[in-house]
Design an enzyme around this catalytic site. Structure first.
Site, short mmCIF file in Angstrom:
data_model
loop_
_atom_site.label_atom_id
_atom_site.label_comp_id
_atom_site.label_asym_id
_atom_site.label_seq_id
_atom_site.Cartn_x
_atom_site.Cartn_y
_atom_site.Cartn_z
CE LYS A 5 -3.30 -2.91 2.44
NZ LYS A 5 -4.52 -2.65 3.97
CD GLN A 25 -3.40 -4.30 6.63
OE1 GLN A 25 -3.54 -3.31 6.42
NE2 GLN A 25 -4.07 -5.73 6.49
CG ASP A 33 -8.95 0.43 6.82
OD1 ASP A 33 -9.17 -0.32 5.14
OD2 ASP A 33 -8.47 -0.12 7.71
N1 GUN Z 1 -6.30 -6.30 6.91
C1 GUN Z 1 -7.57 -7.21 6.61
N2 GUN Z 1 -7.86 -6.28 5.22
C2 GUN Z 1 -7.42 -5.13 6.37
C3 GUN Z 1 -8.40 -4.08 5.18
O1 GUN Z 1 -9.04 -3.84 4.40
N3 GUN Z 1 -7.97 -3.04 6.49
C4 GUN Z 1 -6.73 -2.91 6.88
N4 GUN Z 1 -6.60 -1.97 7.99
N5 GUN Z 1 -6.56 -3.94 7.76
C5 GUN Z 1 -7.23 -5.66 6.95
#
Ligand code: GUN
Length: 298
Positions: free
Chosen positions: A54, A98, A121
């Site tokens: 990312k 995350q 998110d």
């Molecule tokens: N862990 C797995 N998928 C995601 C996501 O889309 N966002 C975040 N913050 N953590 C994750």
């Protein structure tokens, strides 16, 4: 059928990146650079890989990224303090904490602390509520929003069709259902959510015009669970032992791809299907956050 029925998530993600880049350029002309903060707690190897990907995409598109890594033993209070600092930092428009978080930290408190206006998110209760209500002023979670874009941009009709979602998680299954059962264009589906307590899962799956597997069980979906011509979307990422692979393990999806590709009308490869779309939607949400936060300031 060869490879013609593949839904190319990488190519569709690049289309979205091109659109996002144009919006970033417009912001730049106003002297604004979108800023995205990543917060990672502990050293979960998969989370490190995801956040790394990312970050790199942010940089490529011209989004300023900032990553804060906290020790596995960090207290919830310290994590909340960091989030509150980021909430008021004018250079930061999006905040991503995350998942998964260590078990001593209550994830719901963390996600409720992120400012809803920076919640790229889509995990804050305000944004979850807006999604349920079909209020497009909120942020939709990246993975299910990315799946909807895959369907739209590969010409899969959702109107009136049977969608079966495997998995009821807060990140994919539940919001995916909320998106596709909405009254409106590119939705209007008849949605069934199946989960670990569902009886006769295979029977539900066989009814699906669109089958979305997001329960996190390696190659759970077998050929006899898929209707001929159905669209199959594989959200799963599962690490399984494989003595023949480098490091003794490999990643597989929730779908037995080799067996199902010949039956499916359209199918996502995995990797190269849903994964790139999650990142594309995160970038798009970040730019939207920057646009909305800076419009207000004018
Ligand atoms: N862990 C797995 N998928 C995601 C996501 O889309 N966002 C975040 N913050 N953590 C994750």
């Amino acid at each position: 059928m060869g490879t013609s029925n593949l839904i190319d998530g990488r190519a569709i993600a690049e289309q979205i990146h091109a659109e996002t880049a144009q919006r970033i350029e417009k912001l730049k002309q106003r002297g604004i650079q979108p800023g995205l903060a990543f917060v990672r707690v502990g050293e979960d190897p998969a989370s490190k890989v995801y956040v790394g990907m990312k970050e790199r995409t942010s940089t490529r598109l011209g989004i300023r990224s900032l990553t804060r890594v906290l020790d596995e033993k960090t207290s919830e209070a310290d994590l909340l303090t960091l989030i509150r600092e980021l909430n008021v930092d004018p250079a930061i428009h999006g905040i991503l904490v995350q998942a998964p978080l260590p078990s001593h930290i209550q994830a719901s408190r963390v996600y409720s602390t992120v400012s809803p206006e920076k919640d790229v998110d889509g995990f804050h209760p305000v944004n979850v509520g807006k999604l349920m209500l079909g209020d497009s002023s909120g942020f939709a979670p990246c993975t299910p929003a990315g799946v909807q874009q895959l369907l739209i941009r590969s010409g899969v009709n959702t109107e009136g069709v049977e969608v079966v979602i495997l998995g009821r998680g807060d990140i994919v299954g539940k919001p995916m259902a909320a998106i596709l059962c909405q009254k409106g264009k590119h939705a209007n589906s008849t949605v069934t959510i199946c989960h670990s307590r569902t009886r006769n899962i295979a029977e539900h799956c066989r009814r699906a015009d669109i089958l979305i597997a997001a329960m996190g069980v390696a190659e759970f979906v077998k050929a006899d669970m898929v209707k001929h011509g159905a669209t199959v979307i594989d959200v799963g990422v599962n690490r399984v032992n494989d003595p023949a692979a480098k490091g003794g393990s490999k990643l597989v999806g929730d779908v037995d791809f080799a067996a199902i590709q010949p039956i499916a009308g359209k199918i996502t490869p995995n990797p190269g299907g849903v994964g790139p779309m999650t990142i594309a939607m995160l970038m798009q949400n970040t730019v939207l956050a920057a646009e909305q936060l800076t419009e207000k300031a004018v």
